[in-house]
Write an enzyme that holds these catalytic residues in place. Sequence first.
Site, PDB file in Angstrom:
ATOM      1  N   SER A 101       0.774  -1.281  -0.064  1.00 27.67           N
ATOM      2  CA  SER A 101       0.054   0.005  -0.017  1.00 27.67           C
ATOM      3  C   SER A 101       0.761   1.302   0.072  1.00 27.67           C
ATOM      4  O   SER A 101       1.700   1.526  -0.844  1.00 27.67           O
ATOM      5  CB  SER A 101      -0.807  -0.075   1.158  1.00 27.67           C
ATOM      6  OG  SER A 101      -1.873   1.006   1.091  1.00 27.67           O
ATOM      7  N   ASP A 238      -2.507   6.108  -3.352  1.00 28.03           N
ATOM      8  CA  ASP A 238      -1.578   5.516  -2.883  1.00 28.03           C
ATOM      9  C   ASP A 238      -0.786   4.336  -3.764  1.00 28.03           C
ATOM     10  O   ASP A 238      -1.562   4.191  -4.711  1.00 28.03           O
ATOM     11  CB  ASP A 238      -1.698   5.099  -1.454  1.00 28.03           C
ATOM     12  CG  ASP A 238      -2.810   4.077  -1.345  1.00 28.03           C
ATOM     13  OD1 ASP A 238      -3.487   3.939  -2.332  1.00 28.03           O
ATOM     14  OD2 ASP A 238      -2.710   3.203  -0.407  1.00 28.03           O
ATOM     15  N   ASP A 240      -1.159   1.200  -4.007  1.00 25.27           N
ATOM     16  CA  ASP A 240      -2.163   0.244  -4.385  1.00 25.27           C
ATOM     17  C   ASP A 240      -3.491   0.662  -4.822  1.00 25.27           C
ATOM     18  O   ASP A 240      -4.435   0.005  -5.062  1.00 25.27           O
ATOM     19  CB  ASP A 240      -2.134  -1.103  -3.534  1.00 25.27           C
ATOM     20  CG  ASP A 240      -3.027  -0.776  -2.293  1.00 25.27           C
ATOM     21  OD1 ASP A 240      -3.082   0.540  -1.794  1.00 25.27           O
ATOM     22  OD2 ASP A 240      -3.615  -1.602  -1.523  1.00 25.27           O
TER      23      ASP A 240
END
Length: 442
Positions: A101, A238, A240
């Site tokens: 992430s 971000d 992902d």
Amino acid sequence: MARLFGTDGVRGLANREITPEFSLLLGQAAARVLAEEAEGRPKAIIGRDTRQSSAMLSHAVGAGLASAGVNVEHVREIPTPGIAYLTSARGYDLGVMISASHNAMPDNGIKFINADGFKLDDAIEDRIEANMSNGWERPIGADVGHIDESSEVSDRVYMDHLVRCGAPLEGLSIVLDCANGAASYVAPKVFQELGADVVVINASPDGRNINLNSGSTHTHRLQAMVKAADADMGFAFDGDADRCLAVDHYGKLVNGDEIMGLLALAMRERGELPHDTLVITVMSNLGLRLALDEKGINYAVTGVGDRYVLEEMLRGGFVLGGEQSGHVINLNHATTGDGTLTAILIASEIARRQEPLSEAVSFVEELPQRLINVPNVDKNRVDEISDDVAAAEATLGDSGRVLIRASGTEPLIRVMVEAKTQDQTDDVAEHLARIVQDKLSI
């Protein structure tokens, strides 16, 4: 022993903690749990973000799944919500996302998605963890799983879904910061198909630059570009692409609280907000709660983490919830937070309202807030500073609040303070951060 799974899957330093060997064992364990639930031969879909280690780990997980009899499809670089959508829409028994992430590039992680597109329950994660140390009989011959590496069809299915969620955006100029991550192809393409005039930055991933001075954790370049391009708004994702922050035409950051306030108000006006309720976390600013009160919108408060937001949404029959960080879940369109979807819904609402983003979110007036991440401390000893926290809360009275919490995904304790003025906020936050460092350091 500490639990293997955190609030967002398994995460750690790639090739040190999250190794190919570990990933293979985790895939095998997940497959054996999956086989107990699925009818016939299970099938799984695996996506990944743009980290250099993600391809290595996705193939290791895929090998583990296939070695335990699961058919596997790899879809290469795709946002986490894309995997969640495809798992449900295309009938997979399991979805897997390789990503850390918003974490720095050296980290990586493994997230599992169930057949309905939701993250796995704690109980199932615990069964997977337990299976990693249990003996088992390996399938042979035709019982070994098949691996397919095609990806284009899956990308298109997910992008078509996103386009259907939006309104025409002709006449809007929008800057997208893709964090050199999983949104780098999908988000610009979808916004262009919706008719927006798109300026794209940080969409040239090289395996090493994901989240590097870009995206939702570093919005300064996006803010500058929105102003330089005289754009109507901008969005930052971000690594992902499961979260999104916005920037108005002045270059001012619009955070998750303001985003949720706008979407909740718009959905309530259209009769699309069940029980007139938004689900937020304890991290949401007191100013959002006051704004919702003024608009007659209810709110339910959960602990930090999108899984807890989702649990409350499902329990209460709510459809909108999220976090100040920009992780927003809209169950009318998705089963998890989707940064690209959130950006589309914001832009679509601005197109409908024909007013600037700055005006659309102006009813949310946030109190000064300071968040300090204190590293290298023992997250399990937070209770030892309860008297210090109580003293700070007494100082603030009813006009502010203190929140001390251990991060669910990083080795940090987060100190958050809200108060009437920024000076008071900073003083109390810095004082408590020093106490955390002094008393809880490792």
